[in-house]
Design a protein around this motif. Structure first.
Motif, short mmCIF file in Angstrom:
data_model
loop_
_atom_site.label_atom_id
_atom_site.label_comp_id
_atom_site.label_asym_id
_atom_site.label_seq_id
_atom_site.Cartn_x
_atom_site.Cartn_y
_atom_site.Cartn_z
N MET A 1 6.03 3.59 10.77
CA MET A 1 6.14 2.16 10.61
C MET A 1 5.09 1.63 9.64
O MET A 1 5.37 0.75 8.85
CB MET A 1 6.00 1.52 12.00
N LYS A 2 3.83 2.19 9.75
CA LYS A 2 2.77 1.73 8.86
C LYS A 2 3.08 2.06 7.39
O LYS A 2 2.81 1.27 6.51
CB LYS A 2 1.45 2.38 9.26
N GLY A 3 3.65 3.21 7.15
CA GLY A 3 4.00 3.61 5.79
C GLY A 3 5.05 2.70 5.17
O GLY A 3 5.02 2.39 3.99
N ARG A 4 5.99 2.29 6.00
CA ARG A 4 7.05 1.40 5.52
C ARG A 4 6.47 0.03 5.15
O ARG A 4 6.87 -0.59 4.16
CB ARG A 4 8.10 1.26 6.60
N ARG A 5 5.54 -0.47 5.94
CA ARG A 5 4.90 -1.77 5.67
C ARG A 5 4.13 -1.72 4.35
O ARG A 5 4.21 -2.63 3.54
CB ARG A 5 3.98 -2.14 6.82
N LYS A 6 3.39 -0.63 4.16
CA LYS A 6 2.63 -0.48 2.90
C LYS A 6 3.57 -0.45 1.70
O LYS A 6 3.29 -1.02 0.66
CB LYS A 6 1.79 0.80 2.94
N ARG A 7 4.70 0.26 1.87
CA ARG A 7 5.66 0.34 0.78
C ARG A 7 6.25 -1.03 0.47
O ARG A 7 6.38 -1.42 -0.70
CB ARG A 7 6.78 1.31 1.16
N ASN A 8 6.57 -1.83 1.49
CA ASN A 8 7.11 -3.18 1.28
C ASN A 8 6.09 -4.09 0.60
O ASN A 8 6.44 -4.86 -0.29
CB ASN A 8 7.57 -3.79 2.61
N VAL A 9 4.84 -4.00 1.01
CA VAL A 9 3.78 -4.80 0.37
C VAL A 9 3.64 -4.38 -1.09
O VAL A 9 3.51 -5.22 -1.98
CB VAL A 9 2.44 -4.66 1.14
N PHE A 10 3.66 -3.08 -1.34
CA PHE A 10 3.54 -2.58 -2.71
C PHE A 10 4.71 -3.07 -3.57
O PHE A 10 4.51 -3.53 -4.70
CB PHE A 10 3.49 -1.04 -2.69
N PHE A 12 6.54 -5.74 -3.08
CA PHE A 12 6.37 -7.19 -3.26
C PHE A 12 5.34 -7.48 -4.35
O PHE A 12 5.57 -8.35 -5.20
CB PHE A 12 5.93 -7.84 -1.93
N LEU A 13 4.23 -6.77 -4.34
CA LEU A 13 3.19 -6.99 -5.36
C LEU A 13 3.69 -6.64 -6.76
O LEU A 13 3.41 -7.36 -7.72
CB LEU A 13 1.92 -6.20 -5.02
N ILE A 14 4.44 -5.57 -6.87
CA ILE A 14 4.99 -5.19 -8.17
C ILE A 14 5.99 -6.25 -8.65
O ILE A 14 5.95 -6.68 -9.81
CB ILE A 14 5.68 -3.80 -8.09
N ALA A 15 6.85 -6.73 -7.74
CA ALA A 15 7.83 -7.77 -8.11
C ALA A 15 7.12 -9.06 -8.53
O ALA A 15 7.50 -9.70 -9.53
CB ALA A 15 8.78 -8.05 -6.96
N ALA A 16 6.07 -9.45 -7.81
CA ALA A 16 5.31 -10.66 -8.16
C ALA A 16 4.64 -10.50 -9.52
O ALA A 16 4.62 -11.43 -10.33
CB ALA A 16 4.28 -10.97 -7.08
N ALA A 17 4.09 -9.32 -9.80
CA ALA A 17 3.45 -9.07 -11.09
C ALA A 17 4.47 -9.14 -12.23
O ALA A 17 4.20 -9.72 -13.29
CB ALA A 17 2.74 -7.72 -11.08
N VAL A 18 5.64 -8.56 -12.02
CA VAL A 18 6.69 -8.59 -13.05
C VAL A 18 7.15 -10.03 -13.30
O VAL A 18 7.30 -10.45 -14.45
CB VAL A 18 7.87 -7.67 -12.66
#
Length: 146
Positions: A1-10, A12-18
């Protein structure tokens, strides 16, 4: 579950940067207003100055960042440090002006001439009341209208 949360945050951050990059790129490359051929608000230099000094809220809402065609008598013609021609138009106060920075130098304008200059109104800058210096109204990217 923790790995999935980190992936979603990552993701989201990439999409916001783009999205930020794309927005910045589009704003940076946004075309300038076509001042020369655009419709404009017609006013005299005396009235424009009077509005900015008497009711700045109304003046800002109507004229700030708008294309304005100002009719007036030339007080002075000079060149600034960037080699741009500056034409000062008379107002009701002898030491105050409508300060117009020209896009193109006009050779045939001299003090005393009546002209119509079209540009973008960038506002009013206060003078120094203690020294008895009134402020000026500024127009940028100006062209002479015929």
């Amino acid at each position: 579950m923790k790995g999935r949360r980190k992936r979603n945050v990552f993701i989201f951050l990439i999409a916001a940067a783009v999205m930020g990059f794309v927005t910045g790129y589009l704003l940076w490359n946004k075309p300038h207003k076509d001042v020369k051929d655009a419709d404009s608000i017609q006013i005299t230099s005396i009235d424009l100055y009077k509005i900015f000094t008497e009711d700045s809220a109304i003046a800002k809402s109507k004229y700030l960042n708008s294309i304005v065609a100002v009719t007036g008598e030339v007080k002075q013609v000079s060149t600034n440090q960037q080699n741009q021609q500056i034409i000062l138009l008379k107002t009701q106060l002898p030491d105050a002006s409508v300060n117009c920075t020209m896009e193109e130098n006009t050779k045939d304008v001299k003090p005393g001439d009546s002209v119509i200059l079209k540009g973008i109104c960038s506002g009013y800058i206060n003078g120094d009341a203690d020294m008895g210096l009134p402020g000026d109204v500024f127009l940028i990217r100006c062209y002479r209208s015929i």
